[in-house]
Write an enzyme that holds these catalytic residues in place. Sequence first.
Site, PDB file in Angstrom:
ATOM      1  N   ASP A  95       0.845  -1.200   0.000  1.00 22.20           N
ATOM      2  CA  ASP A  95       0.000   0.000   0.000  1.00 22.20           C
ATOM      3  C   ASP A  95       0.879   1.249   0.000  1.00 22.20           C
ATOM      4  O   ASP A  95       2.045   1.203   0.424  1.00 22.20           O
ATOM      5  CB  ASP A  95      -0.872   0.028   1.262  1.00 22.20           C
TER       6      ASP A  95
HETATM    7  N1  URA Z   1      -1.369  -5.724   4.071  1.00 22.89           N
HETATM    8  C1  URA Z   1      -1.805  -4.445   3.994  1.00 22.89           C
HETATM    9  O1  URA Z   1      -2.845  -4.113   4.563  1.00 22.89           O
HETATM   10  N2  URA Z   1      -1.085  -3.574   3.299  1.00 22.89           N
HETATM   11  C2  URA Z   1       0.087  -3.877   2.680  1.00 22.89           C
HETATM   12  O2  URA Z   1       0.711  -3.002   2.063  1.00 22.89           O
HETATM   13  C3  URA Z   1       0.522  -5.206   2.765  1.00 22.89           C
HETATM   14  C4  URA Z   1      -0.211  -6.114   3.470  1.00 22.89           C
END
Ligand code: URA
Length: 232
Positions: A102
């Site tokens: 993310d």
């Molecule tokens: N889980 C999440 O919520 N975000 C990420 O970037 C990776 C795993």
Amino acid sequence: MRLDKYLARIGYGSKEIVKEFIKNSMVSVNSKLITDPSFQIGEFDNVLVDNKVKPYKKLVYIMMNKPNGVLSVTKDDTNNVVINYLSEEYRLMNLSPIGRLDIDTTGLLILTNDTKVLRRIASPNYHISKTYLVTFIGNIEYVDISLFNQGITLSNGYITKPSKIEFINKEQALITIYEGKYHQIKRMFQSVNLKLIKLHRISIDKIYIDPSLKEGEYRLLNEEEINILKSH
Ligand code: URA
């Protein structure tokens, strides 16, 4: 390097396919037809298949400490993409991340142009382990920790595959998951009433983020790390 290995590596197909090319007198090295797949070639030899040159595709594997606020995609209209942290040499090499993080997640991101590795490992259904350091707010005394191992029901009804969690203190934990659903860890924490405030990926399988890399910095994977990727 063996001729068949070289041709397979630069993208002519599997070792079996390139062996057929070689045995069928389709391959020349320095203008001489070579029919032995084990023929050894050197860096400066001129290898032609069907009298055509195929440019050598150098395979590159990079680990980056992904910064906060940056998208882990390679092309976007904004400048806010991980590829812009690479030098021009690597920007031109068509690298893609193995799985996405993310925008606000930091830590280990592996980028490569090895399509075989990308196809296998980047698939959301591939079960390679990924470990994250999570910083959260909430009272863990009220959390049924066994749920992480049993599977947590997310807001859309999906039950996660078993994960492992180890609480380091009252606001930090290490969590290992084996799948990669959208916002997976954020949603898992939300489901157990813990508010995730920071997520940092530490490892993919046994490849660990190099502690000397500051956010936005990167280095090439070493041979041992590349072998771990290729073992999948
Ligand atoms: N889980 C999440 O919520 N975000 C990420 O970037 C990776 C795993």
